[in-house]
Motif scaffolding. Structure first.
Motif, short mmCIF file in Angstrom:
data_model
loop_
_atom_site.label_atom_id
_atom_site.label_comp_id
_atom_site.label_asym_id
_atom_site.label_seq_id
_atom_site.Cartn_x
_atom_site.Cartn_y
_atom_site.Cartn_z
N ARG A 18 35.28 39.22 66.78
CA ARG A 18 35.18 39.67 65.34
C ARG A 18 34.01 39.27 64.70
NH1 ARG A 18 38.10 42.45 61.08
NH2 ARG A 18 38.22 40.69 59.40
N ASN A 19 33.79 37.85 64.56
CA ASN A 19 32.94 37.46 64.06
C ASN A 19 31.48 37.73 64.45
OD1 ASN A 19 34.84 35.77 62.66
ND2 ASN A 19 34.61 33.81 63.71
N LEU A 25 28.64 40.05 62.35
CA LEU A 25 27.26 39.59 62.41
C LEU A 25 26.36 40.47 62.72
CD1 LEU A 25 27.54 35.55 62.34
CD2 LEU A 25 26.81 36.88 60.45
N LEU A 34 25.80 43.62 60.65
CA LEU A 34 25.39 43.42 59.34
C LEU A 34 23.73 43.12 59.66
CD1 LEU A 34 25.88 43.27 56.45
CD2 LEU A 34 26.34 40.81 56.65
N LEU A 63 15.29 46.95 56.35
CA LEU A 63 14.03 46.36 56.03
C LEU A 63 12.90 46.90 56.60
CD1 LEU A 63 15.07 42.44 55.86
CD2 LEU A 63 14.34 44.08 53.91
N PHE A 110 12.02 50.14 54.92
CA PHE A 110 11.28 50.03 53.36
C PHE A 110 9.67 49.33 53.63
CE2 PHE A 110 10.91 48.03 49.21
CZ PHE A 110 10.94 49.40 48.54
N LEU A 160 35.86 43.66 55.38
CA LEU A 160 35.44 43.74 56.80
C LEU A 160 34.79 42.45 57.23
CD1 LEU A 160 33.72 47.37 56.76
CD2 LEU A 160 36.07 46.71 57.49
N ILE A 161 34.56 41.54 56.36
CA ILE A 161 33.84 40.29 56.64
C ILE A 161 34.93 39.22 56.99
CG2 ILE A 161 32.20 38.60 55.49
CD1 ILE A 161 31.10 40.52 53.57
N PRO A 162 34.70 38.67 58.22
CA PRO A 162 35.68 37.78 58.67
C PRO A 162 35.51 36.39 57.82
CG PRO A 162 34.32 38.57 60.43
CD PRO A 162 33.86 38.98 59.26
N ASP A 186 35.72 33.41 58.64
CA ASP A 186 34.92 32.13 59.20
C ASP A 186 33.32 32.35 59.01
OD1 ASP A 186 37.21 31.32 59.98
OD2 ASP A 186 37.20 32.10 62.22
N VAL A 187 32.77 33.63 58.98
CA VAL A 187 31.49 33.96 59.05
C VAL A 187 31.04 34.32 57.63
CG1 VAL A 187 30.95 33.81 61.53
CG2 VAL A 187 31.67 36.18 60.43
N PRO A 190 27.22 32.98 56.19
CA PRO A 190 26.33 33.84 56.69
C PRO A 190 25.93 35.11 56.40
CG PRO A 190 27.48 32.56 58.57
CD PRO A 190 28.18 32.20 57.11
N CYS A 191 27.18 35.86 56.31
CA CYS A 191 26.93 37.18 55.90
C CYS A 191 26.46 37.38 54.50
CB CYS A 191 28.39 38.14 55.89
SG CYS A 191 29.07 38.21 57.68
N LEU A 245 23.04 36.66 54.29
CA LEU A 245 21.86 37.64 54.95
C LEU A 245 21.83 38.94 54.11
CD1 LEU A 245 20.73 38.50 57.78
CD2 LEU A 245 22.77 39.58 58.41
N VAL A 246 22.96 39.54 53.39
CA VAL A 246 22.83 40.11 52.36
C VAL A 246 21.98 39.92 51.05
CG1 VAL A 246 24.15 41.51 50.69
CG2 VAL A 246 25.14 41.38 52.84
N THR A 292 18.30 40.14 52.39
CA THR A 292 17.82 41.12 52.52
C THR A 292 17.46 41.96 51.31
OG1 THR A 292 19.25 41.64 54.52
CG2 THR A 292 18.49 43.57 53.49
N THR A 345 14.32 40.45 50.10
CA THR A 345 12.87 40.96 51.01
C THR A 345 12.68 42.32 50.38
OG1 THR A 345 13.97 39.88 52.60
CG2 THR A 345 11.84 41.28 53.04
N LEU A 346 13.72 43.13 50.12
CA LEU A 346 13.27 44.55 49.49
C LEU A 346 12.55 44.30 48.14
CD1 LEU A 346 16.77 46.46 50.21
CD2 LEU A 346 14.68 46.55 51.34
#
Lengths: 169, 193
Positions: free
Chosen positions: A6-7, A11, A14, A22, A25, B58-60, B62-63, B66-67, B70-71, B74, B77-78
């Motif tokens: 799931r992890n 990841l 996403l 990116l 864009f 939806l985001i676990p 444990d991670v 990092p999620c 990452l968002v 992103t 950078t936009l």
């Protein structure tokens, strides 16, 4: 095993979405960014050699961006060399204006990645950049790597160029 | 006090929580630069917070960090690309500091504390309030430094950022302490949790 999957899945999804977004864009803005860079470079060159937009060199090449070649303006007794080097923060690019006797008429920085503040000596108007038109150029305290790299790049460009071939009589 | 003013004033990211001070000090040399960074931070914070809130189930667990990063990366950078294409002069002056919005702990803190737990509405208001608080702080500092430059050239240079920001923070703390004393009256001597 299931939480691990799931992890990884979360990841992976996403990252994929972010990457696609990116890439899209970057493509949308690509042309405008290239135009902006060309415009900025043209403005710096215009300030350096005082040529009006639309003018070209003796081979009819528009003077705009230096591109990969030097710019030769025989009737104005002027050659603009492109000089690349590497400073503290990475690659930089210079435009060096010479007259046909080989003496430096001006130096401008077209792009650089030096630390803000320490890179200020590279931003025109800069008395340090102006000092290249004299024989008296020194490294700058506090920006030794930057200034020595710029001096080396200018020196290399001036030594390598064969001015006598540029404007045959 | 409603949620917006609480995020913008009582929990002001810069003046009260002392978060996001690196860009606050570095880009506040003029009002124009300050405004550019304030707008960029607002877009990154609001965009990331709303997106994380929308997909928070939806985001676990444990991670999640990092999620979140990452968002945020992103969106940063936009904004960076948009600025390079449509505000090139500003981009040349503050690009480095727009790029490091990604490491601004103010943004990660709001996402961890609010967006990952609350619904879209509350997250949106909290993000806007926090952005407004940060924008107010950086604009006031920018205006003060630009005004002081006339008689005090050091104000525009890096040491001036520390001096002016220190004085402003001292002023904010003095006002805050006085407000608390007035509100709490006799209980003010009790230790605060």
């Amino acid at each position: 095993m299931r939480p691990l999957l799931r992890n990884v899945a979360a990841l992976a999804v996403l990252t994929l979405v972010a990457g696609v977004g990116l890439a899209w864009f970057a493509q949308v803005t690509e042309d405008q960014v290239a135009r902006n860079r060309l415009e900025a470079e043209t403005r710096i060159l215009r300030e350096l050699i005082g040529v009006e937009p639309g003018a070209g060199d003796h081979k009819g090449r528009p003077y705009g961006a230096l591109g990969n070649a030097d710019l030769v303006l025989c009737e104005r007794d002027l050659v603009v060399l492109r000089a690349d080097g590497s400073g503290y923060g990475g690659a930089f690019r210079l435009a060096v204006a010479l007259d046909l006797d080989g003496s430096i008429q001006g130096v401008r920085v077209l792009k650089h990645a030096e630390t803000p503040g320490f890179g200020d000596i590279l931003k025109a108007p800069s008395s340090w950049l102006d000092s290249f038109t004299t024989d008296d150029v020194h490294a700058v305290t506090g920006a030794t790597i930057t200034s020595e790299a710029v001096m080396a790049a200018v020196k290399r460009a001036v030594q390598m160029v064969r001015l006598e071939d540029m404007c045959p009589p | 006090m409603n949620q917006f003013t609480e995020a913008a004033v009582a929990r002001n990211p810069a003046a009260v929580q002392l978060l996001g001070l690196c860009p606050l000090l570095a880009v506040s040399n003029t009002v124009a630069n300050a405004l550019g960074l304030a707008v960029a931070s607002t877009v990154v914070l609001t965009g990331s917070a709303v997106l994380v809130s929308a997909v928070r189930k939806l985001i676990p667990e444990d991670v999640r960090l990092p999620c979140f990063v990452l968002v945020i990366a992103t969106f940063t950078t936009l904004v960076n690309l948009a600025m390079e294409a449509y505000a090139f002069d500003l981009y040349q002056r503050i690009a480095l500091f727009v790029q490091i919005i990604v490491t601004n702990c103010m943004i990660l803190a709001r996402i961890e504390q609010v967006a990952s737990k609350e619904g879209l509405g509350r997250t949106f208001v909290d993000a806007l309030g926090t952005s407004a608080g940060f924008a107010a702080a950086i604009l006031i500092l920018g205006a003060a430094r630009e005004a002081l430059t006339v008689g005090f050239p050091l104000a525009a240079l890096p040491p001036g950022a520390f001096l002016v920001a220190g004085l402003l923070l001292a002023g904010v703390n003095a006002v805050g302490a006085r407000t608390r004393r007035a509100r709490d009256g006799a209980t003010a001597r009790l230790p605060r949790p």
